[in-house]
Write an enzyme that holds these catalytic residues in place. Structure first.
Site, PDB file in Angstrom:
ATOM      1  N   LYS A   1     -36.768  -4.182 -15.360  1.00  0.00           N
ATOM      2  CA  LYS A   1     -35.988  -5.114 -16.180  1.00  0.00           C
ATOM      3  C   LYS A   1     -35.578  -6.272 -15.278  1.00  0.00           C
ATOM      4  O   LYS A   1     -35.501  -6.120 -14.049  1.00  0.00           O
ATOM      5  CB  LYS A   1     -34.728  -4.388 -16.700  1.00  0.00           C
ATOM      6  CG  LYS A   1     -34.115  -5.003 -17.912  1.00  0.00           C
ATOM      7  CD  LYS A   1     -34.714  -4.471 -19.209  1.00  0.00           C
ATOM      8  CE  LYS A   1     -34.072  -5.126 -20.414  1.00  0.00           C
ATOM      9  NZ  LYS A   1     -34.623  -4.662 -21.684  1.00  0.00           N
TER      10      LYS A   1
ATOM     11  N   GLY B   1     -29.729  -7.927 -38.998  1.00  0.00           N
ATOM     12  CA  GLY B   1     -30.531  -8.823 -38.159  1.00  0.00           C
ATOM     13  C   GLY B   1     -32.013  -8.572 -38.345  1.00  0.00           C
ATOM     14  O   GLY B   1     -32.462  -8.099 -39.397  1.00  0.00           O
TER      15      GLY B   1
HETATM   16  P1  NAD Z   1     -30.284  -9.307 -34.149  1.00  0.00           P
HETATM   17  O1  NAD Z   1     -29.462 -10.116 -33.215  1.00  0.00           O
HETATM   18  O2  NAD Z   1     -31.354  -9.968 -34.938  1.00  0.00           O
HETATM   19  O3  NAD Z   1     -29.325  -8.578 -35.212  1.00  0.00           O
HETATM   20  C1  NAD Z   1     -28.122  -8.004 -34.885  1.00  0.00           C
HETATM   21  C2  NAD Z   1     -27.193  -8.212 -36.103  1.00  0.00           C
HETATM   22  O4  NAD Z   1     -25.984  -7.494 -35.867  1.00  0.00           O
HETATM   23  C3  NAD Z   1     -26.799  -9.663 -36.304  1.00  0.00           C
HETATM   24  O5  NAD Z   1     -27.069 -10.040 -37.642  1.00  0.00           O
HETATM   25  C4  NAD Z   1     -25.292  -9.675 -36.020  1.00  0.00           C
HETATM   26  O6  NAD Z   1     -24.592 -10.624 -36.815  1.00  0.00           O
HETATM   27  C5  NAD Z   1     -24.906  -8.265 -36.386  1.00  0.00           C
HETATM   28  N1  NAD Z   1     -23.663  -7.800 -35.785  1.00  0.00           N
HETATM   29  C6  NAD Z   1     -23.145  -8.070 -34.566  1.00  0.00           C
HETATM   30  N2  NAD Z   1     -21.956  -7.450 -34.427  1.00  0.00           N
HETATM   31  C7  NAD Z   1     -21.737  -6.753 -35.568  1.00  0.00           C
HETATM   32  C8  NAD Z   1     -20.694  -5.904 -36.012  1.00  0.00           C
HETATM   33  N3  NAD Z   1     -19.623  -5.635 -35.255  1.00  0.00           N
HETATM   34  N4  NAD Z   1     -20.782  -5.356 -37.244  1.00  0.00           N
HETATM   35  C9  NAD Z   1     -21.842  -5.615 -38.041  1.00  0.00           C
HETATM   36  N5  NAD Z   1     -22.865  -6.419 -37.652  1.00  0.00           N
HETATM   37  C10 NAD Z   1     -22.813  -6.977 -36.443  1.00  0.00           C
HETATM   38  O7  NAD Z   1     -30.855  -8.096 -33.278  1.00  0.00           O
HETATM   39  P2  NAD Z   1     -32.101  -7.170 -33.617  1.00  0.00           P
HETATM   40  O8  NAD Z   1     -33.296  -7.737 -32.968  1.00  0.00           O
HETATM   41  O9  NAD Z   1     -32.102  -6.873 -35.065  1.00  0.00           O
HETATM   42  O10 NAD Z   1     -31.724  -5.853 -32.789  1.00  0.00           O
HETATM   43  C11 NAD Z   1     -30.710  -4.975 -33.262  1.00  0.00           C
HETATM   44  C12 NAD Z   1     -30.379  -3.971 -32.169  1.00  0.00           C
HETATM   45  O11 NAD Z   1     -31.538  -3.207 -31.845  1.00  0.00           O
HETATM   46  C13 NAD Z   1     -29.910  -4.588 -30.862  1.00  0.00           C
HETATM   47  O12 NAD Z   1     -28.939  -3.758 -30.277  1.00  0.00           O
HETATM   48  C14 NAD Z   1     -31.160  -4.585 -29.998  1.00  0.00           C
HETATM   49  O13 NAD Z   1     -30.854  -4.532 -28.613  1.00  0.00           O
HETATM   50  C15 NAD Z   1     -31.831  -3.308 -30.453  1.00  0.00           C
HETATM   51  N6  NAD Z   1     -33.289  -3.320 -30.273  1.00  0.00           N
HETATM   52  C16 NAD Z   1     -34.024  -4.282 -30.884  1.00  0.00           C
HETATM   53  C17 NAD Z   1     -35.404  -4.290 -30.734  1.00  0.00           C
HETATM   54  C18 NAD Z   1     -36.256  -5.343 -31.419  1.00  0.00           C
HETATM   55  O14 NAD Z   1     -37.477  -5.192 -31.454  1.00  0.00           O
HETATM   56  N7  NAD Z   1     -35.670  -6.393 -31.963  1.00  0.00           N
HETATM   57  C19 NAD Z   1     -36.045  -3.312 -29.953  1.00  0.00           C
HETATM   58  C20 NAD Z   1     -35.250  -2.305 -29.370  1.00  0.00           C
HETATM   59  C21 NAD Z   1     -33.879  -2.332 -29.533  1.00  0.00           C
END
Ligand code: NAD
Length: 365
Positions: free
Chosen positions: A91, A193
């Site tokens: 990382k 998200g």
């Molecule tokens: P994203 O930023 O698109 O979505 C996250 C959403 O969570 C946002 O809409 C935000 O407004 C909302 N949010 C933040 N705080 C909040 C709260 N207290 N209550 C309710 N909603 C809240 O992120 P993503 O790409 O959808 O990823 C989501 C999670 O999954 C993250 O933790 C990320 O690290 C993990 N993840 C994502 C991927 C990927 O492929 N995108 C892969 C592995 C892990």
């Protein structure tokens, strides 16, 4: 500890921290003209080159940045080992504000540091980094994945991540309820998200009743316009009646406060590090009779998608491999039940087993 060197640090305190979790190499990167301050951590390359995203974040101190990169790189070793990928864990973190401190020169210079590791570390996107940034990094190194689809890359990994979470959730349902059919089950998703939205679509198609929350009302309304979901307030998610809690926003939402409130029998979501304290809350969920699907096991669709790009991107193949999360999760739940250990521990044991077999067969990198 200073970042003013491009050579591995000889600071004994840093080496001590590397010893703690058996890291192989840490590279401190500093470049005055571009203002680049970054750390690349290679945790383990037993299974192959280390792959893991770069996070750009305004860390309060270099020590915080180091703590984060050591923790995240170790997590990648376990995630890839469990996903059956021939990849190690690494990382990178760039210390800076992603909204104001990005420049083409900075990412080109960062790419040179990545390149200096000769493929032992391959970078990708993480928090604060976009596919466009990766495109710039690629100008100075070939060791970067996650290019935009228009450039022949794997693009946004979220749909594949959501599919893996969905399959992991089905496996958890099979273990908890005896059937992986999610129709009629109430699933509460935290976070509308990229992953959350894709997961809603899969769950609705499978007949689940979806409760959804986010801190941004516009995101909720956009999804509600497309799918039959029930919108709830952000804090309400810990108190509603549900079968499955699906954290898809932030980490550490399973903690001392929420655990006494959560009314669910399964936890399965995409967010990294859902347990505030792995040991404490991993034990506590088990004692409460909740089946926790380890996040690093079921959210591996993203890394599977990224890995696929290295061998000529094929989304159908990436999805097929991601489907395997179902069997891996089921094996983890069965081991947890047989050994009476928390599921996170069972998943770690599964990963360790693969690493140990590879070590015996001879280290490749
Ligand atoms: P994203 O930023 O698109 O979505 C996250 C959403 O969570 C946002 O809409 C935000 O407004 C909302 N949010 C933040 N705080 C909040 C709260 N207290 N209550 C309710 N909603 C809240 O992120 P993503 O790409 O959808 O990823 C989501 C999670 O999954 C993250 O933790 C990320 O690290 C993990 N993840 C994502 C991927 C990927 O492929 N995108 C892969 C592995 C892990």
């Amino acid at each position: 500890m200073s970042l003013a060197t491009t050579k591995p640090s000889t600071d004994l305190a840093v080496i001590g921290r590397m010893e703690e979790h058996d890291h192989e190499e840490v590279l401190f990167c500093y470049d005055k003209p571009t203002g680049l301050r970054a750390i690349i951590a290679i945790h383990n390359t037993t299974l192959g080159p280390s792959l893991g995203g770069t996070r750009m974040w305004p860390y309060a101190s270099e020590r915080d940045a180091l703590t984060d990169v050591l923790r995240l790189s170790r997590g990648m070793t376990y995630k890839s080992a469990l996903a059956g990928l021939d990849l190690g864990g690494g990382k990178a973190v760039i210390i800076g504000d992603a909204r104001t401190q990005k420049s083409e020169a900075l990412f080109r210079r960062f790419g040179q540091f990545v390149d200096s590791l000769n493929g032992r570390y391959i970078t990708a996107e993480d928090v604060g980094i976009t596919t466009a940034d990766i495109k710039t990094v690629r100008q100075t190194t070939k060791y970067a994945a996650g290019l935009p689809e228009a450039d022949g890359g794997s693009g946004d990994p979220s749909p594949v991540t959501a599919y893996g979470v969905f399959m992991g959730m089905k496996a958890a349902a099979k273990q908890a309820y005896g059937s992986d059919d999610l129709s009629g089950r109430t699933v509460a998703i935290q976070g509308a998200g990229h992953v959350g939205e894709n997961l809603v679509a899969l769950l609705v198609k499978d007949g689940a009743k979806v409760l959804l929350t986010d801190i941004h009302q516009d995101k909720l309304e956009a999804i509600a316009a497309k799918h039959p979901v029930t919108l709830i307030a952000p804090e309400a998610i810990y108190d509603v009646d549900m079968d499955i809690y699906s954290p898809c926003a932030l980490g550490a939402t399973v903690n001392d406060d929420t655990l006494s409130r959560l009314k669910c029998s399964v936890i399965a979501g995409a967010a990294n590090n859902q347990l505030a304290n792995e040991h404490v809350h991993g034990e506590a969920v088990m004692k409460k009779g909740i089946l926790y699907a380890p996040d690093f096991l079921i959210n591996a669709g993203g890394i599977i998608n990224c890995f696929s790009e290295l061998n000529g991107y094929d989304r159908a193949k990436a999805l097929e491999q991601t489907r395997g999360i179902y069997d891996t999760a089921l094996a983890c739940f069965k081991r947890s039940a047989a050994e009476n250990i928390p599921t996170y521990k069972a998943a770690n044991e599964q990963a360790e087993q693969r690493l140990s077999m590879a070590r015996k067969a001879g280290k490749r990198f």
